[in-house]
Design a protein around this motif. Structure first.
Motif, PDB file in Angstrom:
ATOM      1  N   ARG A 145      -0.251  13.064  -5.976  1.00  0.00           N
ATOM      2  CA  ARG A 145      -0.276  13.827  -4.631  1.00  0.00           C
ATOM      3  C   ARG A 145       0.594  13.418  -3.667  1.00  0.00           C
ATOM      4  O   ARG A 145       1.232  14.404  -2.522  1.00  0.00           O
ATOM      5  N   LEU A 146       1.232  12.275  -3.577  1.00  0.00           N
ATOM      6  CA  LEU A 146       2.360  11.848  -2.389  1.00  0.00           C
ATOM      7  C   LEU A 146       3.615  11.677  -3.143  1.00  0.00           C
ATOM      8  O   LEU A 146       4.487  11.064  -2.297  1.00  0.00           O
ATOM      9  N   ARG A 147       3.917  12.104  -4.165  1.00  0.00           N
ATOM     10  CA  ARG A 147       5.229  11.486  -4.843  1.00  0.00           C
ATOM     11  C   ARG A 147       6.487  12.275  -4.085  1.00  0.00           C
ATOM     12  O   ARG A 147       7.490  11.825  -4.219  1.00  0.00           O
ATOM     13  N   PRO A 152       0.747  -1.363  -0.012  1.00  0.00           N
ATOM     14  CA  PRO A 152      -0.012   0.106  -0.089  1.00  0.00           C
ATOM     15  C   PRO A 152       0.975   1.391   0.126  1.00  0.00           C
ATOM     16  O   PRO A 152       0.452   2.293  -0.683  1.00  0.00           O
ATOM     17  N   LEU A 153       2.076   1.370   0.832  1.00  0.00           N
ATOM     18  CA  LEU A 153       2.746   2.390   0.684  1.00  0.00           C
ATOM     19  C   LEU A 153       3.514   2.555  -0.732  1.00  0.00           C
ATOM     20  O   LEU A 153       3.718   3.791  -1.186  1.00  0.00           O
ATOM     21  N   ILE A 184       2.047   1.878  -3.476  1.00  0.00           N
ATOM     22  CA  ILE A 184       0.807   2.515  -4.190  1.00  0.00           C
ATOM     23  C   ILE A 184       0.864   3.872  -4.079  1.00  0.00           C
ATOM     24  O   ILE A 184       0.753   4.739  -4.946  1.00  0.00           O
ATOM     25  N   ALA A 185       0.695   4.242  -2.759  1.00  0.00           N
ATOM     26  CA  ALA A 185       0.426   5.592  -2.402  1.00  0.00           C
ATOM     27  C   ALA A 185       1.662   6.471  -2.810  1.00  0.00           C
ATOM     28  O   ALA A 185       1.379   7.695  -3.475  1.00  0.00           O
ATOM     29  N   LEU A 186       2.994   6.109  -2.983  1.00  0.00           N
ATOM     30  CA  LEU A 186       3.978   6.878  -3.373  1.00  0.00           C
ATOM     31  C   LEU A 186       3.986   7.086  -4.872  1.00  0.00           C
ATOM     32  O   LEU A 186       4.846   8.069  -5.228  1.00  0.00           O
ATOM     33  N   THR A 187       3.288   6.333  -5.534  1.00  0.00           N
ATOM     34  CA  THR A 187       3.146   6.619  -7.164  1.00  0.00           C
ATOM     35  C   THR A 187       2.257   7.517  -7.333  1.00  0.00           C
ATOM     36  O   THR A 187       2.094   7.806  -8.767  1.00  0.00           O
ATOM     37  N   ARG A 188       1.446   7.852  -6.688  1.00  0.00           N
ATOM     38  CA  ARG A 188       0.088   8.820  -6.690  1.00  0.00           C
ATOM     39  C   ARG A 188       0.575  10.332  -6.789  1.00  0.00           C
ATOM     40  O   ARG A 188       1.620  10.498  -6.117  1.00  0.00           O
ATOM     41  N   THR A 244       8.413  10.235  -1.762  1.00  0.00           N
ATOM     42  CA  THR A 244       9.213   9.455  -2.088  1.00  0.00           C
ATOM     43  C   THR A 244      10.469   9.205  -1.493  1.00  0.00           C
ATOM     44  O   THR A 244      11.048   8.194  -0.947  1.00  0.00           O
ATOM     45  N   ALA A 293      -9.416   4.329  -8.999  1.00  0.00           N
ATOM     46  CA  ALA A 293      -9.072   3.065  -8.348  1.00  0.00           C
ATOM     47  C   ALA A 293      -9.483   2.102  -9.494  1.00  0.00           C
ATOM     48  O   ALA A 293      -8.762   0.857  -9.162  1.00  0.00           O
TER      49      ALA A 293
END
Length: 234
Positions: free
Chosen positions: A70-72, A61-62, A64-68, A75, A147
């Motif tokens: 808003r959260l890059r 999950p982490l 996946i989140a870091l490739t979005r 990284t 999603a």
């Protein structure tokens, strides 16, 4: 893949035959008794599999989140923290957690989790980043939600790279779990430490070989799962 499994079985049978025929001392016979070996193997597997499950629940999950988008920006810092597990000596991590949390299973488990996060996290990110963006844009153009694109397009395409990272992490965890014996965490590493401390070569060799065979078996099982889980056509 079948040759690797056959090799593992042959070596295991050779070790069993050697232990049954070698002139072992009473201490070696007690340490290498079938019940004791089984107990140590189960403890080793518990450490490995439980830490692997926690790693998957955290790292995938982490990743996946870091490739979005808003959260890059997170990284770099996250990878720097995850890299601690690989950069720091594994025995150092185990001992530090033992002094922090107390000697035992929990300290060894958390050290293993930190040690195994990076391969899964990095491969999850790399797998998702390598997905052709034209496929993502096509999915969005068809009216799919973000999603839906993630679960129906991106993740299936990233599965081969992700599985390679998971298999690497599992093999690392099997080997590193032997260090749990230094903090009373159980496992096959106890045979190695006992063999060294009491100068029992048979116990030392048996422990080292069993850890190696377990790592090879986990690697073989990972290859099988990787082959079966790979999406058709990839």
């Amino acid at each position: 893949m079948i040759f690797q499994l056959v090799g593992i079985v042959v070596v295991l049978l050779a070790v069993i035959t050697w232990l049954l025929t070698a002139p072992l001392s009473p201490t070696e016979l007690t340490t290498l008794a079938p019940a004791a070996l089984w107990t140590h193997t189960v403890e080793h597997l518990q450490l490995t599999l439980l830490s692997a499950v926690i790693v998957l629940l955290v790292a995938i999950p982490l990743g996946i989140a870091l490739t979005r988008p808003r959260l890059r920006f997170l990284t770099g810092p996250v990878l720097a923290v995850a890299n601690i597990g690989q950069a720091a000596p594994s025995i150092g991590l185990v001992v530090l957690f033992a002094f922090w949390l107390g000697f035992g299973f929990r300290a060894a488990l958390l050290a293993l989790v930190l040690y195994g996060v990076l391969p899964v996290l990095r491969n999850t990110m790399v797998g998702l980043q390598q997905v052709d963006q034209r496929l993502v844009e096509a999915g969005r153009g068809m009216g799919m939600s973000a999603a839906a694109v993630l679960f129906k397009v991106e993740l299936p395409m990233a599965v081969p790279v992700m599985l390679a990272g998971i298999r690497t992490a599992l093999v690392l965890l099997v080997g590193t779990a032997a260090l749990a014996a230094f903090v009373n965490g159980g496992g096959l590493g106890l045979l190695i430490t006992t063999g060294v401390q009491l100068n029992l070569p048979a116990v030392l060799v048996a422990g080292a070989v069993l850890v190696a065979l377990l790592a090879l078996f986990i690697d073989w099982a990972g290859r099988v799962v990787e082959h079966l889980a790979r999406p058709k056509g990839l």
